[in-house]
Design a protein around this motif. Sequence first.
Motif, PDB file in Angstrom:
ATOM      1  N   TYR A  58      46.509 -47.131  -4.240  1.00  0.00           N
ATOM      2  CA  TYR A  58      46.968 -48.226  -5.098  1.00  0.00           C
ATOM      3  C   TYR A  58      46.527 -49.572  -4.524  1.00  0.00           C
ATOM      4  O   TYR A  58      46.055 -50.452  -5.255  1.00  0.00           O
ATOM      5  CB  TYR A  58      48.495 -48.166  -5.212  1.00  0.00           C
ATOM      6  CG  TYR A  58      49.098 -49.323  -5.954  1.00  0.00           C
ATOM      7  CD1 TYR A  58      49.020 -49.395  -7.345  1.00  0.00           C
ATOM      8  CD2 TYR A  58      49.734 -50.359  -5.266  1.00  0.00           C
ATOM      9  CE1 TYR A  58      49.566 -50.467  -8.026  1.00  0.00           C
ATOM     10  CE2 TYR A  58      50.283 -51.435  -5.942  1.00  0.00           C
ATOM     11  CZ  TYR A  58      50.205 -51.483  -7.329  1.00  0.00           C
ATOM     12  OH  TYR A  58      50.745 -52.549  -8.002  1.00  0.00           O
ATOM     13  N   LEU A  59      46.655 -49.707  -3.208  1.00  0.00           N
ATOM     14  CA  LEU A  59      46.244 -50.960  -2.558  1.00  0.00           C
ATOM     15  C   LEU A  59      44.736 -51.155  -2.683  1.00  0.00           C
ATOM     16  O   LEU A  59      44.263 -52.275  -2.913  1.00  0.00           O
ATOM     17  CB  LEU A  59      46.700 -50.956  -1.095  1.00  0.00           C
ATOM     18  CG  LEU A  59      48.234 -51.003  -0.942  1.00  0.00           C
ATOM     19  CD1 LEU A  59      48.650 -50.582   0.462  1.00  0.00           C
ATOM     20  CD2 LEU A  59      48.769 -52.394  -1.274  1.00  0.00           C
ATOM     21  N   GLY A  60      43.985 -50.066  -2.571  1.00  0.00           N
ATOM     22  CA  GLY A  60      42.532 -50.133  -2.749  1.00  0.00           C
ATOM     23  C   GLY A  60      42.192 -50.642  -4.144  1.00  0.00           C
ATOM     24  O   GLY A  60      41.307 -51.493  -4.319  1.00  0.00           O
ATOM     25  N   LEU A  61      42.918 -50.142  -5.137  1.00  0.00           N
ATOM     26  CA  LEU A  61      42.687 -50.573  -6.522  1.00  0.00           C
ATOM     27  C   LEU A  61      43.000 -52.061  -6.692  1.00  0.00           C
ATOM     28  O   LEU A  61      42.252 -52.798  -7.348  1.00  0.00           O
ATOM     29  CB  LEU A  61      43.561 -49.735  -7.469  1.00  0.00           C
ATOM     30  CG  LEU A  61      43.452 -50.069  -8.947  1.00  0.00           C
ATOM     31  CD1 LEU A  61      42.056 -49.790  -9.470  1.00  0.00           C
ATOM     32  CD2 LEU A  61      44.476 -49.267  -9.757  1.00  0.00           C
ATOM     33  N   GLN A  62      44.093 -52.505  -6.079  1.00  0.00           N
ATOM     34  CA  GLN A  62      44.461 -53.924  -6.190  1.00  0.00           C
ATOM     35  C   GLN A  62      43.402 -54.822  -5.551  1.00  0.00           C
ATOM     36  O   GLN A  62      43.102 -55.903  -6.064  1.00  0.00           O
ATOM     37  CB  GLN A  62      45.835 -54.193  -5.555  1.00  0.00           C
ATOM     38  CG  GLN A  62      46.988 -53.429  -6.189  1.00  0.00           C
ATOM     39  CD  GLN A  62      46.971 -53.450  -7.695  1.00  0.00           C
ATOM     40  OE1 GLN A  62      46.891 -54.518  -8.307  1.00  0.00           O
ATOM     41  NE2 GLN A  62      47.010 -52.285  -8.313  1.00  0.00           N
ATOM     42  N   ALA A 109      46.400 -54.326   4.313  1.00  0.00           N
ATOM     43  CA  ALA A 109      45.977 -54.654   2.941  1.00  0.00           C
ATOM     44  C   ALA A 109      47.163 -55.155   2.124  1.00  0.00           C
ATOM     45  O   ALA A 109      47.038 -56.119   1.352  1.00  0.00           O
ATOM     46  CB  ALA A 109      45.350 -53.426   2.287  1.00  0.00           C
ATOM     47  N   ALA A 110      48.305 -54.516   2.300  1.00  0.00           N
ATOM     48  CA  ALA A 110      49.505 -54.894   1.539  1.00  0.00           C
ATOM     49  C   ALA A 110      49.901 -56.338   1.852  1.00  0.00           C
ATOM     50  O   ALA A 110      50.258 -57.100   0.953  1.00  0.00           O
ATOM     51  CB  ALA A 110      50.650 -53.939   1.852  1.00  0.00           C
ATOM     52  N   GLU A 111      49.817 -56.685   3.130  1.00  0.00           N
ATOM     53  CA  GLU A 111      50.182 -58.047   3.511  1.00  0.00           C
ATOM     54  C   GLU A 111      49.220 -59.055   2.881  1.00  0.00           C
ATOM     55  O   GLU A 111      49.643 -60.063   2.325  1.00  0.00           O
ATOM     56  CB  GLU A 111      50.174 -58.172   5.027  1.00  0.00           C
ATOM     57  CG  GLU A 111      50.885 -59.442   5.462  1.00  0.00           C
ATOM     58  CD  GLU A 111      51.044 -59.520   6.954  1.00  0.00           C
ATOM     59  OE1 GLU A 111      51.538 -58.549   7.554  1.00  0.00           O
ATOM     60  OE2 GLU A 111      50.646 -60.555   7.511  1.00  0.00           O
ATOM     61  N   GLU A 112      47.939 -58.725   2.945  1.00  0.00           N
ATOM     62  CA  GLU A 112      46.928 -59.613   2.365  1.00  0.00           C
ATOM     63  C   GLU A 112      47.140 -59.786   0.856  1.00  0.00           C
ATOM     64  O   GLU A 112      46.914 -60.858   0.296  1.00  0.00           O
ATOM     65  CB  GLU A 112      45.550 -59.007   2.640  1.00  0.00           C
ATOM     66  CG  GLU A 112      44.418 -60.002   2.477  1.00  0.00           C
ATOM     67  CD  GLU A 112      43.066 -59.366   2.786  1.00  0.00           C
ATOM     68  OE1 GLU A 112      42.923 -58.771   3.880  1.00  0.00           O
ATOM     69  OE2 GLU A 112      42.179 -59.454   1.927  1.00  0.00           O
ATOM     70  N   LEU A 113      47.588 -58.712   0.213  1.00  0.00           N
ATOM     71  CA  LEU A 113      47.759 -58.736  -1.245  1.00  0.00           C
ATOM     72  C   LEU A 113      49.162 -59.178  -1.662  1.00  0.00           C
ATOM     73  O   LEU A 113      49.466 -59.271  -2.853  1.00  0.00           O
ATOM     74  CB  LEU A 113      47.501 -57.338  -1.820  1.00  0.00           C
ATOM     75  CG  LEU A 113      46.061 -56.850  -1.817  1.00  0.00           C
ATOM     76  CD1 LEU A 113      46.010 -55.338  -1.933  1.00  0.00           C
ATOM     77  CD2 LEU A 113      45.285 -57.507  -2.955  1.00  0.00           C
ATOM     78  N   ASN A 114      50.015 -59.379  -0.654  1.00  0.00           N
ATOM     79  CA  ASN A 114      51.403 -59.728  -0.934  1.00  0.00           C
ATOM     80  C   ASN A 114      52.139 -58.648  -1.739  1.00  0.00           C
ATOM     81  O   ASN A 114      52.848 -58.924  -2.708  1.00  0.00           O
ATOM     82  CB  ASN A 114      51.442 -61.070  -1.673  1.00  0.00           C
ATOM     83  CG  ASN A 114      52.673 -61.865  -1.326  1.00  0.00           C
ATOM     84  OD1 ASN A 114      53.475 -61.438  -0.481  1.00  0.00           O
ATOM     85  ND2 ASN A 114      52.850 -62.991  -1.977  1.00  0.00           N
ATOM     86  N   VAL A 132      56.995 -50.255  -1.877  1.00  0.00           N
ATOM     87  CA  VAL A 132      56.764 -50.160  -3.323  1.00  0.00           C
ATOM     88  C   VAL A 132      55.441 -49.438  -3.589  1.00  0.00           C
ATOM     89  O   VAL A 132      55.352 -48.557  -4.451  1.00  0.00           O
ATOM     90  CB  VAL A 132      56.771 -51.571  -3.980  1.00  0.00           C
ATOM     91  CG1 VAL A 132      56.360 -51.486  -5.440  1.00  0.00           C
ATOM     92  CG2 VAL A 132      58.148 -52.207  -3.847  1.00  0.00           C
ATOM     93  N   ALA A 133      54.400 -49.792  -2.805  1.00  0.00           N
ATOM     94  CA  ALA A 133      53.096 -49.127  -2.971  1.00  0.00           C
ATOM     95  C   ALA A 133      53.221 -47.629  -2.674  1.00  0.00           C
ATOM     96  O   ALA A 133      52.677 -46.792  -3.392  1.00  0.00           O
ATOM     97  CB  ALA A 133      52.059 -49.769  -2.061  1.00  0.00           C
ATOM     98  N   ALA A 134      53.961 -47.297  -1.625  1.00  0.00           N
ATOM     99  CA  ALA A 134      54.112 -45.887  -1.242  1.00  0.00           C
ATOM    100  C   ALA A 134      54.925 -45.109  -2.278  1.00  0.00           C
ATOM    101  O   ALA A 134      54.617 -43.959  -2.585  1.00  0.00           O
ATOM    102  CB  ALA A 134      54.774 -45.782   0.128  1.00  0.00           C
ATOM    103  N   LEU A 135      55.944 -45.742  -2.841  1.00  0.00           N
ATOM    104  CA  LEU A 135      56.822 -45.036  -3.787  1.00  0.00           C
ATOM    105  C   LEU A 135      56.239 -44.950  -5.192  1.00  0.00           C
ATOM    106  O   LEU A 135      56.395 -43.944  -5.878  1.00  0.00           O
ATOM    107  CB  LEU A 135      58.175 -45.737  -3.880  1.00  0.00           C
ATOM    108  CG  LEU A 135      59.103 -45.624  -2.680  1.00  0.00           C
ATOM    109  CD1 LEU A 135      60.306 -46.529  -2.880  1.00  0.00           C
ATOM    110  CD2 LEU A 135      59.557 -44.179  -2.483  1.00  0.00           C
TER     111      LEU A 135
END
Length: 345
Positions: free
Chosen positions: A178-182, A272-277, A282-285
Motif C-alpha cells: 500500500y505504501l509503495g502504491l502511495q 516510507a510511511a513517515e515520508e508519506l505521513n 493503518v497501512a498494515a491493517l
Amino acid sequence: MLEDKDRTELSDLGEFGLIDRIAQSVEITQKSTVKGIGDDAAVLGTGKVKTLISTDLLLEGIHFDLSYVPLKHLGYKAVAVNLSDIYAMNGKPTQITVSLGLSSRFPLEAIDELYTGILLACDKYNVDLVGGDTTSSISGLTISVTAIGEASEENIVYRNGTKETDLICVSGDLGAAYLGLQLLEREKAIFKDNPAIQPDLTGHDYVLERQLKPEPRADIIDILELEKVVPTAMIDVSDGLSSDLMHICTQSGVGCRVYIDKLPIDHTSAIAAEELNIDTTVAALNGGEDYELLFTVDLKDYERIKDNPAIRVIGHITDKGDGYNLVAGEQIIPLTAQGWKHLEA
Ligand code: ADP
Ligand code: MG
C-alpha cells in the motif's frame, strides 16, 4: 432502464454483500462440487486429491495504472495474485489460463512484455499456462487469470474452521504494498504538475517491489507441510488484514483479538510511511495487496511455528460475543473492515 423506485445502488451492498447475494441464489447440484462460492478457491472432485480453482479480473484504471506499472511486472503480478489464492487453501498451483481484452493502443511489443512477466511467474512457481481467451477492448487493458491447483482432501484449509483460543498468525510483513502504491501515486501527481521533475523513489525499493512484484507465499505452504501443521483457517491478505481476518471470523462464527504491537511491519515501510505521513498501523491493517497468508492454528501447534522468522503470531481467536478487537496497550479498539471499495462511487 429500471425505474428509480426499483433501483438498489451496488454501493449500498458493497462487494461482499453482492457476492453473498449471488451465492444465496446459487444451488449446487454436482457431487464433485465440494466448495463453491465463498473461499479463496473453489474445491472440486470426488477423489482424495481435490482440484482447486480461483479466478481474478484486473482492469486498467481500477487495478493498475500503466503510467507507472511496467507491463512485465503487471503480467507477473496478475499470475502471482492468483497463485496466492491457491496457496491460501493450503494447495499447490499447477496450471493457469490467461484471458486478455486488448485495445489497439497496444503494439505486439507490449504484449510480448506482458507475457515475459506472465511466463516468468509460471516458471518461478512451476505452473503451466494451458489456455485463455483474447478479445478486443474499447476500455484499455483487461487481464483475467484463472489458477488451478491441487491438494489432498485432509490438507485443504477453509476460511471457516477456526475456533476460540486458536492463534492468529501472519506471514511476512504488512502495509508495504500500500505504501509503495502511495509513493507511485505521489510521484505521478508531481510529474503531472511538472513533467520536468524526475521521480524520486530512492531508498524505497522494498515497498515498491511489494506493490509492483508481489510474491505469493509458496514457502509458507512448504513450511507448514514440513512442520506437519494444518492451519484451522486460512486466507491470503488481498484486501487488508482487518477485512480478511473478518472473513475468517464471520465464516467461522468467532471473534478475535489482534495486538497492535505484534503487527509485522518492515523498517523500510515505517520510513516510507513517515515520508508519506501515513500511520503504519493503518497501512498494515487496511492497506491490502500484501498477499501474505493469514491463518489460525490450534494452541498445540504453537511450538512448531513460534521460532519461524517468516511467521508472526499477532493475536488469538475469541468467542463471537467478544467481537473483533484490536489491543493497543491498555486500550481495546473495535476492528473495522475497510478493504477495497471498488463498488463505491
Ligand atoms: P479473493 O479476494 O480471495 O480473490 P473474492 O473476495 O474475490 O476472493 O471472492 C470471494 C468469493 O466469491 C470467491 O469464492 C469467489 O469465487 C466468489 N465470487 C466473486 N465474485 C463472484 C461472482 N461474480 N460470481 C460468483 N462468485 C463470485
Ligand atoms: Mg484470497
